[in-house]
Design an enzyme around this catalytic site. Structure first.
Site, mmCIF file in Angstrom:
data_model
loop_
_atom_site.group_PDB
_atom_site.id
_atom_site.type_symbol
_atom_site.label_atom_id
_atom_site.label_comp_id
_atom_site.label_asym_id
_atom_site.label_seq_id
_atom_site.Cartn_x
_atom_site.Cartn_y
_atom_site.Cartn_z
ATOM 1 N N HIS A 103 0.799 -1.230 0.000
ATOM 2 C CA HIS A 103 0.000 0.000 0.000
ATOM 3 C C HIS A 103 0.829 1.277 0.000
ATOM 4 O O HIS A 103 0.261 2.370 -0.121
ATOM 5 C CB HIS A 103 -1.001 -0.001 1.173
ATOM 6 C CG HIS A 103 -2.312 0.624 0.841
ATOM 7 N ND1 HIS A 103 -3.415 0.550 1.673
ATOM 8 C CD2 HIS A 103 -2.714 1.358 -0.228
ATOM 9 C CE1 HIS A 103 -4.422 1.203 1.123
ATOM 10 N NE2 HIS A 103 -4.022 1.709 -0.037
ATOM 11 N N ASP A 134 -3.220 3.727 7.984
ATOM 12 C CA ASP A 134 -2.030 4.056 7.183
ATOM 13 C C ASP A 134 -1.654 5.533 7.308
ATOM 14 O O ASP A 134 -1.316 6.201 6.324
ATOM 15 C CB ASP A 134 -2.220 3.627 5.714
ATOM 16 C CG ASP A 134 -2.266 2.109 5.562
ATOM 17 O OD1 ASP A 134 -1.890 1.379 6.509
ATOM 18 O OD2 ASP A 134 -2.694 1.639 4.479
HETATM 19 N N1 LIG Z 1 -1.157 -1.114 4.236
HETATM 20 C C1 LIG Z 1 -1.029 -1.870 5.307
HETATM 21 N N2 LIG Z 1 -1.312 -3.145 5.301
HETATM 22 N N3 LIG Z 1 -0.608 -1.253 6.399
HETATM 23 C C2 LIG Z 1 -0.362 -1.939 7.641
HETATM 24 C C3 LIG Z 1 0.201 -0.982 8.645
HETATM 25 C C4 LIG Z 1 0.387 -1.672 9.974
HETATM 26 C C5 LIG Z 1 0.907 -0.760 11.076
HETATM 27 N N4 LIG Z 1 -0.047 0.258 11.373
HETATM 28 C C6 LIG Z 1 2.260 -0.164 10.681
HETATM 29 O O1 LIG Z 1 2.420 1.024 10.586
HETATM 30 O O2 LIG Z 1 3.182 -0.902 10.454
HETATM 31 MN MN LIG Z 2 -3.375 -0.152 3.754
HETATM 32 MN MN LIG Z 3 -4.270 -2.602 5.638
#
Ligand SMILES: NC(=[NH2+])NCCC[C@H](N)C(=O)O
Ligand SMILES: [Mn+2]
Ligand SMILES: [Mn+2]
Length: 309
Positions: A103, A134
Site C-alpha cells: 500500500h 495508514d
Molecule cells: N497497508 C497496510 N497493510 N498497512 C499496515 C500498517 C500496519 C501498522 N499500522 C504499521 O504502521 O506498520
Molecule cells: Mn493499507
Molecule cells: Mn491494511
C-alpha cells in the site's frame, strides 16, 4: 440504478512491490489477480481492458528501518514510476487500475489522481478501504514500514521524496478522504488521525449503523465534477474470507458487507481510478483471496444480480 460502464477504457498497471512492508510476497499480487481472471471479468462487463504488464523498479534489499523508514529510497523510486504510469493513463482518458504491490503505492497513484484533478478542474474524493488508517509518520510508526504511512504522506506529513511526488505538497487534503473498515490504528497514529480530523467509518461504526449508512455518508456530496478514487487494501476484508494478505486483522467486513460497499460505489457512476493492494499470494489459500478481490471489483464496475450484463 446501476451505471453502464461498457465501452469505458481501463488500464491495468502491475506494480510488483513489497518494499513498503515487512513481509515479502505482495509483489506477486499483480500476477495472482491476472490468474484470477481480472481482465476477462472486466471485459465480460463490456469494459475495454489494456493490460500494461508490470512496471519495473528496484529489488527489495530486505534491510531493517533507518531513521524510521524501511527502504525509503526504493519506495520513492517505485512510487515515482507508479505516479507517472497512472497519470499517463488518466491524461489519455483511461481509468487506471493499479495492481499492487503493497500500500505504499497509494502515494504514487493518488498523487497522480490529485494532479490530474488539478489539471482538469475536478474535485477528488478518496475512499480508503482498509483495516488500517495508514497514517503513521517516521516519528510514530511502530514498524518503519512505509505501507503504514501513505495517507500521512499524501497529506504532507512525511519525507520530501514521498510528499513531493505529485509536484504539490500536500498532494491532497484530509477532508477529501473517507476511511472505511478501519480496526487497527497504532497509539500515536490515533492521536494524529484525530488531530487531522480524518473521517473514519471504523468497524464499530459499521457494526452499529450498518455498511449502508456508512457508505451513504462516505459518498455524500459527490457531484458530476467529482473524481472518485478507491484505494482497496485487501486486508479491509475479514481474514476468514480473505486470508491472502500480510497484515490480517480479525473482525472485518463480511462478504455481503463488502459487496454492498462496492455496489454503492458503482451506483454513483463516479469511479475514476482504483488501487488493488496488499494481496499476498504467499499467504493465500489456492488463490481464493485474489478470486474474491476480482469478484468484488466486478461489483465495483457494475455487476449486479438482476441488471443485465
Ligand atoms: N497497508 C497496510 N497493510 N498497512 C499496515 C500498517 C500496519 C501498522 N499500522 C504499521 O504502521 O506498520
Ligand atoms: Mn493499507
Ligand atoms: Mn491494511
Amino acid at each position: 440504478m446501476s451505471i453502464d460502464m461498457s465501452g469505458r477504457e481501463v488500464a491495468l498497471i502491475g506494480v510488483p512491490t513489497d518494499v513498503g512492508a515487512s513481509d515479502r510476497g505482495a509483489s506477486m499480487g499483480p500476477e495472482a489477480l491476472r490468474v484470477a481472471g481480472l481482465r476477462e471479468r472486466l471485459q465480460a462487463h463490456g469494459l475495454v481492458v489494456h493490460d500494461r504488464g508490470n512496471l519495473s523498479g528496484p529489488a527489495n534489499p530486505w534491510l531493517p528501518p533507518v531513521d524510521g523508514y524501511r527502504h525509503l529510497a526504493e519506495v520513492a523510486e517505485w512510487n515515482r514510476k507508479a505516479h507517472e504510469a497512472v497519470h499517463a493513463e488518466l491524461t489519455a482518458g483511461r481509468l487506471p487500475i493499479m495492481l499492487g504491490g503493497d500500500h505504499c503505492l497509494g502515494i504514487g497513484s493518488i498523487s497522480a489522481v490529485a494532479r490530474h484533478c488539478r489539471e482538469t478542474g475536478r474535485k477528488l474524493r478518496v475512499l480508503w478501504l482498509d483495516a488500517h488508517a495508514d497514517f503513521n509518520t517516521s516519528a510514530i510508526t511502530p514498524t518503519g514500514n512505509i505501507h503504514g504511512m501513505p495517507v500521512a504522506c499524501l497529506c504532507g506529513f512525511g519525507p520530501p521524496e514521498l510528499t513531493g511526488i505529485g509536484g504539490q505538497v500536500p498532494a491532497i487534503s484530509p477532508k477529501w478522504i473517507r476511511q472505511i473498515g478501519i480496526r487497527s490504528v497504532d497509539a500515536g497514529e490515533k492521536r494524529f488521525v484525530h488531530q487531522n480530523e480524518l473521517e473514519v467509518f471504523d468497524m464499530r461504526y459499521i457494526d452499529e449503523m450498518g455498511m449502508r449508512h456508512a457508505m451513504e455518508l462516505a459518498l455524500a456530496t459527490l457531484d458530476e465534477r467529482t473524481h472518485l478514487h478507491v484505494s482497496f487494501d485487501v486486508d479491509f476484508l475479514d481474514p476468514d474470507i480473505a486470508p491472502g494478505v500480510g497484515t490480517t486483522v480479525p473482525g472485518g467486513p463480511t462478504y455481503r458487507e463488502a459487496q454492498l460497499c462496492m455496489e454503492m460505489i458503482a451506483d454513483t457512476g463516479r469511479l475514476g481510478s482504483l488501487d488493488i493492494v496488499e494481496l499476498n499470494p504467499a499467504c493465500d489459500v489456492r488463490n481464493r483471496t485474489a478470486v474474491l478481490a476480482v469478484d468484488l471489483v466486478e461489483s465495483l464496475f457494475g455487476k449486479s444480480t438482476l441488471m443485465r450484463r
